[in-house]
Design an enzyme around this catalytic site. Structure first.
Site, PDB file in Angstrom:
ATOM      1  N   GLU A   1       0.803  -1.227   0.000  1.00 48.06           N
ATOM      2  CA  GLU A   1       0.000   0.000   0.000  1.00 48.06           C
ATOM      3  C   GLU A   1       0.835   1.277   0.000  1.00 48.06           C
ATOM      4  OE1 GLU A   1      -3.791  -1.679   2.528  1.00 48.06           O
ATOM      5  OE2 GLU A   1      -2.065  -1.000   3.654  1.00 48.06           O
TER       6      GLU A   1
HETATM    7  C1  TNX Z   1      -4.394  -3.952   4.875  1.00 41.77           C
HETATM    8  S1  TNX Z   1      -3.008  -6.229   3.853  1.00 41.77           S
HETATM    9  C2  TNX Z   1      -3.102  -3.728   5.314  1.00 41.77           C
HETATM   10  C3  TNX Z   1      -2.885  -3.226   6.666  1.00 41.77           C
HETATM   11  C4  TNX Z   1      -4.166  -3.036   7.419  1.00 41.77           C
HETATM   12  C5  TNX Z   1      -5.108  -4.165   7.090  1.00 41.77           C
HETATM   13  C6  TNX Z   1      -6.367  -4.171   7.880  1.00 41.77           C
HETATM   14  C7  TNX Z   1      -1.804  -5.307   4.069  1.00 41.77           C
HETATM   15  C8  TNX Z   1      -0.543  -5.819   3.629  1.00 41.77           C
HETATM   16  N1  TNX Z   1      -1.976  -4.086   4.627  1.00 41.77           N
HETATM   17  O1  TNX Z   1      -2.129  -2.041   6.631  1.00 41.77           O
HETATM   18  O2  TNX Z   1      -3.891  -3.000   8.780  1.00 41.77           O
HETATM   19  O3  TNX Z   1      -5.415  -4.106   5.734  1.00 41.77           O
HETATM   20  O4  TNX Z   1      -7.111  -5.328   7.644  1.00 41.77           O
END
Ligand code: TNX
Length: 504
Positions: free
Chosen positions: A303
């Site tokens: 992300e």
């Molecule tokens: C996605 S999945 C994220 C996290 C959040 C989570 C909450 C991923 C690699 N990153 O930063 O905490 O969703 O479900």
């Protein structure tokens, strides 16, 4: 006689039509890890088997090298139960299986007559705990290690840093925990692990055959760094997603140099074109490698929504190279699979859905092309922080809404990404993100029973390879563990669809 209910399902279980081994205070236990077995039996039954080896019945524990790593064999008849591990881990897992076998018999307890041969499907069986969104003290982490190890998980991935806090003290960069660890999501208090705390966690895990996989999430999820090193951080990129998250969950807008206690993701980035960033990472990753005896070092990579794609690729290429240079195997979330210069052998962690969307499968295949393997963490199946009940304050819903035990169970790791088979899969990991999770009770309520489904995906034969590898079988088997979990202090959620056993 009812079939013994084991989770994760063993590779082979034969029920013998004969009397089982009575378990009483006079039962003898001999061999390595006798104390562990005695303690677990006492937790389960209230009786500590304290017989001497001259008395029968007897439980004999042994390690006999020769079999597959982590494998074990159990045979039980009316006078003797034998647990033989191919190595120390195999014996440890065999002991936990034996404890699951214990059942009430008349006024007492017995272990039914069985022959079990068991070995894991995947070498890497992980749970992840996010200690950044909410800090969790050492006692919570060690309690979670015990829970996970009892289900044959052998890796603990610690998500040590994120926008909301930096949770590991570093000698080279003490400002990180001094200036960026005080708070958690929602304005809750924060905290950090001293180096001694971290060593304690690593040692506690190792004594239970678990390896700690530390993660420093890069180049995004790094707002906390801006509190200690403002010069290393880009200004937050405020997208519609951030505005929406603030509307839905509250919290202010991220502002560099100020602690962030909201739940938005994807706004922060380290400066990718500044050499000072790599000097910082050389210190951080170097010290982390020194503190962590395990083979893996996770560099995040998820992300990074505010980061230009070419910059992102260059960054993860360079940083995975730094990790490889430290003698560790880099692990990264699946987004990093786009980077042409990814260090060879980098392990990818897939967090898309069981039916991939948005090209996430193609990104994951990038790791396999680069000579690495995959850890499967499909969010809509085994993200343990997904809501199990729309009315509960615990958990999130972004991965296809409120989930269920059946959804957590009904998937197979080799059926998610086309072209990716068992040989390309290092293992399975169940993450627990902690935006809504403050305490061990919260962790238990979300993780149990779904963690059992993740254990089965990681350890047991593939779906289709064993007639018991079905939801119908699992819902009965996992429900039978309720008395063991209750007596172990696990505050599981009695999710619907499962036949929960009662023992009064
Ligand atoms: C996605 S999945 C994220 C996290 C959040 C989570 C909450 C991923 C690699 N990153 O930063 O905490 O969703 O479900």
């Amino acid at each position: 006689m009812s079939t013994p209910a084991l989770v994760p399902l063993p590779a082979s279980l034969e029920v013998v039509d004969a009397a089982g081994l009575p378990l009483t205070a006079a039962t003898a236990v001999s061999g390595p890890d006798s104390d562990l077995l005695r303690t677990l039996v006492a937790t389960r039954t209230g009786i500590a088997p304290a017989g001497t080896s001259a008395t029968t019945p007897t439980v004999t524990l042994a390690v006999e090298p020769g079999g597959a790593p982590e494998s074990y064999r159990i045979t039980v008849d009316a006078t003797t139960a034998t647990v033989t591990g191919a190595d120390a881990a195999g014996l440890f897992y065999g002991i936990h299986t034996l404890v699951q076998l214990i059942r009430p018999a008349g006024d007492g307890w017995e272990i039914p007559a069985v022959v079990i041969e068991d070995a894991p499907r995947f070498a890497y069986r992980g749970v992840m705990l996010d200690v950044a969104r909410h800090f969790h003290p050492v006692a919570t982490v060690t309690a979670y290690i015990d829970r996970a190890a009892s289900l044959k998980f052998n890796h603990l991935h610690l998500h040590l840093t994120d926008d909301q806090g930096w949770r590991l003290q570093l000698r080279s960069r003490p400002e990180l925990t001094e200036k960026a660890s005080a708070t958690s999501v929602g304005g809750d208090s924060g905290g950090f692990y001293t180096q001694d705390d971290y060593r304690k966690i690593v040692a506690y895990a190792a004594a239970r055959h678990m390896t700690v996989v530390p993660e420093i999430d890069l180049p995004g999820h790094t707002h906390a760094v801006s509190l200690a090193y403002p010069d290393l951080s880009e200004q937050p990129v405020i997208s519609d997603h951030i505005r929406e998250t603030v509307r839905e969950f509250g919290g202010g807008m991220p502002e560099n140099g100020t602690a962030y206690d909201g739940m938005a993701v994807g706004f922060s980035s380290l400066k990718i074109h500044d050499e000072a960033t790599y000097a910082f990472l050389a210190d951080v990753l170097g010290e982390l490698a020194e503190l962590s005896p395990g083979p893996y070092l996770h560099i995040g990579g998820d992300e990074a929504l505010g980061t230009d794609a070419a910059d992102y690729d260059a960054f993860v290429g360079r940083v995975t190279g730094m990790v490889a240079g430290l003698g560790k195997t880099p692990v990264a979330w699946h987004e990093a699979g786009t980077a042409p210069a990814l260090a060879s052998g980098t392990v990818g962690q897939y967090w898309g859905y069981i039916t991939p969307t948005d090209g996430m499968d193609e990104k994951a295949r990038g790791f396999v092309r680069g000579g690495g393997r995959l850890i499967m963490s499909p969010a809509d199946a085994i993200y343990l922080d997904m809501k199990f009940d729309a009315g509960s304050p615990l958990g999130l819903t972004w991965a296809r809404g409120v989930t269920s035990a059946q959804r957590a169970y009904a998937w197979d790791p080799a059926a998610v990404i086309e072209g990716v088979t068992d040989a390309d899969i290092l293992g399975v990991e169940a993450p627990m993100w902690t935006e809504t999770v403050r305490t061990l009770d919260d962790i238990d309520a979300l993780a149990f029973p779904r963690i059992g489904a993740a254990a089965e995906a990681a350890w047991s034969p593939a779906v289709g390879a064993d007639p018991e590898r079905t939801w119908e079988s699992f819902r009965a088997r996992v429900g039978a563990l309720a008395p063991l979990w209750a007596r172990s202090g696990i505050r599981f959620t009695a999710l619907p669809g499962i036949d929960w056993a009662r023992e009064d």
